[in-house]
Each structure stands twice: as structure tokens, then as C-alpha cells.
Design a protein around this motif. Sequence first.
Motif, mmCIF file in Angstrom:
data_model
loop_
_atom_site.group_PDB
_atom_site.id
_atom_site.type_symbol
_atom_site.label_atom_id
_atom_site.label_comp_id
_atom_site.label_asym_id
_atom_site.label_seq_id
_atom_site.Cartn_x
_atom_site.Cartn_y
_atom_site.Cartn_z
ATOM 1 N N ALA A 121 0.803 -1.545 0.381
ATOM 2 C CA ALA A 121 -0.179 -0.265 0.540
ATOM 3 C C ALA A 121 1.151 1.294 -0.034
ATOM 4 N N ASP A 122 2.131 1.168 0.167
ATOM 5 C CA ASP A 122 2.940 2.119 0.606
ATOM 6 C C ASP A 122 3.647 2.357 -0.794
ATOM 7 N N ILE A 123 4.178 1.692 -1.515
ATOM 8 C CA ILE A 123 5.249 0.992 -2.634
ATOM 9 C C ILE A 123 3.783 1.612 -4.220
ATOM 10 N N ALA A 124 4.452 3.227 -4.143
ATOM 11 C CA ALA A 124 3.664 3.004 -5.688
ATOM 12 C C ALA A 124 4.388 2.446 -7.094
ATOM 13 N N GLU A 125 5.219 1.656 -6.916
ATOM 14 C CA GLU A 125 6.286 1.455 -8.527
ATOM 15 C C GLU A 125 7.553 0.764 -7.627
ATOM 16 N N ILE A 138 14.674 0.766 -7.677
ATOM 17 C CA ILE A 138 14.161 1.924 -6.940
ATOM 18 C C ILE A 138 12.876 1.274 -6.024
ATOM 19 N N LEU A 139 12.484 1.673 -4.805
ATOM 20 C CA LEU A 139 11.080 1.083 -4.565
ATOM 21 C C LEU A 139 10.545 2.988 -4.907
ATOM 22 N N VAL A 140 9.835 2.903 -5.488
ATOM 23 C CA VAL A 140 8.942 4.043 -4.694
ATOM 24 C C VAL A 140 8.058 4.201 -4.269
ATOM 25 N N VAL A 141 8.127 4.589 -2.824
ATOM 26 C CA VAL A 141 7.804 4.772 -1.568
ATOM 27 C C VAL A 141 6.958 6.117 -1.363
ATOM 28 N N ARG A 142 5.585 6.060 -0.669
ATOM 29 C CA ARG A 142 4.878 7.267 -0.999
ATOM 30 C C ARG A 142 4.150 7.263 0.138
ATOM 31 N N ALA A 143 3.998 8.140 1.103
ATOM 32 C CA ALA A 143 3.767 8.453 2.546
ATOM 33 C C ALA A 143 2.990 10.135 2.698
ATOM 34 N N GLN A 144 2.432 10.195 3.696
ATOM 35 C CA GLN A 144 1.495 11.709 3.640
ATOM 36 C C GLN A 144 1.969 12.069 2.254
ATOM 37 N N LYS A 192 4.101 12.550 -0.253
ATOM 38 C CA LYS A 192 5.550 12.565 0.023
ATOM 39 C C LYS A 192 6.019 11.437 -1.101
ATOM 40 N N ALA A 193 6.767 11.729 -1.876
ATOM 41 C CA ALA A 193 7.752 10.012 -2.286
ATOM 42 C C ALA A 193 8.965 10.734 -2.899
ATOM 43 N N VAL A 194 9.556 9.487 -1.850
ATOM 44 C CA VAL A 194 10.688 8.975 -2.718
ATOM 45 C C VAL A 194 10.900 7.967 -3.060
ATOM 46 N N GLY A 195 12.535 7.923 -3.617
ATOM 47 C CA GLY A 195 13.038 6.255 -4.537
ATOM 48 C C GLY A 195 14.335 5.374 -3.464
ATOM 49 N N LEU A 196 13.425 4.182 -2.392
ATOM 50 C CA LEU A 196 14.490 4.106 -1.649
ATOM 51 C C LEU A 196 15.189 2.697 -3.057
ATOM 52 N N GLY A 197 16.464 2.420 -3.241
ATOM 53 C CA GLY A 197 17.264 2.228 -3.599
ATOM 54 C C GLY A 197 17.566 0.868 -2.840
ATOM 55 N N VAL A 198 17.539 -0.192 -2.611
ATOM 56 C CA VAL A 198 17.965 -1.512 -2.203
ATOM 57 C C VAL A 198 18.219 -2.057 -3.333
ATOM 58 N N SER A 199 18.941 -3.598 -3.031
ATOM 59 C CA SER A 199 19.899 -4.551 -4.129
ATOM 60 C C SER A 199 18.783 -5.060 -5.110
ATOM 61 N N GLN A 200 17.619 -5.325 -4.603
ATOM 62 C CA GLN A 200 16.960 -6.290 -5.098
ATOM 63 C C GLN A 200 15.635 -6.647 -5.327
ATOM 64 N N PHE A 201 14.433 -6.834 -4.810
ATOM 65 C CA PHE A 201 13.525 -7.164 -4.153
ATOM 66 C C PHE A 201 13.525 -9.260 -4.339
ATOM 67 N N GLN A 202 12.556 -9.697 -3.782
ATOM 68 C CA GLN A 202 12.710 -10.903 -3.487
ATOM 69 C C GLN A 202 11.086 -11.351 -4.121
ATOM 70 N N ASP A 203 10.332 -11.159 -3.080
ATOM 71 C CA ASP A 203 8.837 -11.629 -2.961
ATOM 72 C C ASP A 203 7.887 -11.172 -2.594
ATOM 73 N N ILE A 204 6.659 -10.825 -2.575
ATOM 74 C CA ILE A 204 5.631 -9.943 -2.469
ATOM 75 C C ILE A 204 4.764 -11.597 -1.403
ATOM 76 N N GLU A 205 4.717 -11.346 -0.449
ATOM 77 C CA GLU A 205 3.717 -11.957 0.728
ATOM 78 C C GLU A 205 2.976 -11.557 1.283
ATOM 79 N N ARG A 206 2.534 -12.512 2.510
ATOM 80 C CA ARG A 206 0.874 -11.863 3.276
ATOM 81 C C ARG A 206 1.301 -12.448 4.426
ATOM 82 N N HIS A 207 1.016 -11.034 5.161
ATOM 83 C CA HIS A 207 1.127 -11.685 6.858
ATOM 84 C C HIS A 207 0.345 -10.325 7.249
ATOM 85 N N ASP A 208 -0.218 -11.201 8.720
ATOM 86 C CA ASP A 208 -0.866 -10.812 9.757
ATOM 87 C C ASP A 208 0.057 -9.651 10.227
#
Length: 178
Positions: free
Chosen positions: A48-52, A108-114, A116-132
Motif C-alpha cells: 500500500a506504501d509502494i507506488a512503483e 528503486i522502490l518508490v514509496v509514498r506516505a503523507q 511525499k514520495a521518495v525512491g529507496l534504492g535496494v539491491s533487489q526485491f525478493q517476493d510479495i508475501e502476506r502476513h498478519d
Amino acid sequence: MTAINSAIVTQPVPLLDALGLAPPPPDTRQRLLRFPLWGQDSGLLSLADIAEVLRVPLGNVLPVPGVPEVVLGICNWRGDMLWLVDFNALSGYPSILEQVGGSLPLTILVVRAQGKAVGLGVSQFQDIERHDLTHLQGAAPGLFPARLYPFIAGVLPGDQGAVLNAAAILAASCWQTS
């Protein structure tokens, strides 16, 4: 004719009701994107916080003088200027530039909150998971680098990674000066 139409409109009995079973409870788990930080440590951000998620060649990143070292620079994102930050360096891990080298595009994970948007540079992303997330635990001291703790919303049970707070990341002091 009216009697025939009313017979056609009757509602079917759901199969679960016919069998006397209760419907399953709604799935309240949240979708999170997992990405490695360093070694066995990983971070998770709510979708929900990741735009792209972008792949940005280093040549498309414009360095900005006078900003903290964790700021990689800026790039064009949908016609707007997007600040890019090395999330590993911001949170006390070795820089992603050390991990991916200078020739690969940055993830780059484009994160949005309040608003604002910023691009978080990460080495890679692994997976989308569901958690409680109602089962999050506090992060034990010394488990992560001290600079990561302000961004941690909680830790998944069983050493499954740190769930991060996007609003806290966007409120980091390096963005107040940039």
C-alpha cells in the motif's frame, strides 16, 4: 405472468449455508514486499506504501552536491523529480552500490506516505508475501544496526524480517535538509 417471474427471481441458497458451514473469516493479512538488506536481514514494506518498482541505470541518476552521503541523487519519475536514497546506507548497512556494483541498474522502490514520495534504492526485491501484522513483535536491541530501528514498525515472529514504517522513512532527517 407475475407468479412465473417471482419464481425465477428467487435467490439460490449458498452451498456453505446448505451444508450448514460458516463462511471462512475474511483474510486480514497485508501484502508486503520483501527485499534483502545485508546477510540474512531483510526488510518488508507494505504494498500500500509502494507506488512503483523501477530499474534505474546509474547514468540516469543526477548527483546532487551538498546532500548527505545516503542520497544517491535525483531522477525523472513520471515527469517529476524523485529523490533517490541508498536505503542500506541510510539504515546502517553497507551501501547498495557496494552490493550491485556500478554497472547494474538500481532497483528503486518508490514509496509514498503523507503526500511525499521518495525512491529507496535496494539491491533487489525478493517476493510479495502476506502476513498478519497483529502478531508483530518489538525488535530486540542489537538485532539490527542502530540506524534501522527508527524505521521498524515491528519484527515478524520466527526471524522473518523487519516490517518497516514508510512514514518514518520519509520523515528521516536527511529529507528535512534536502
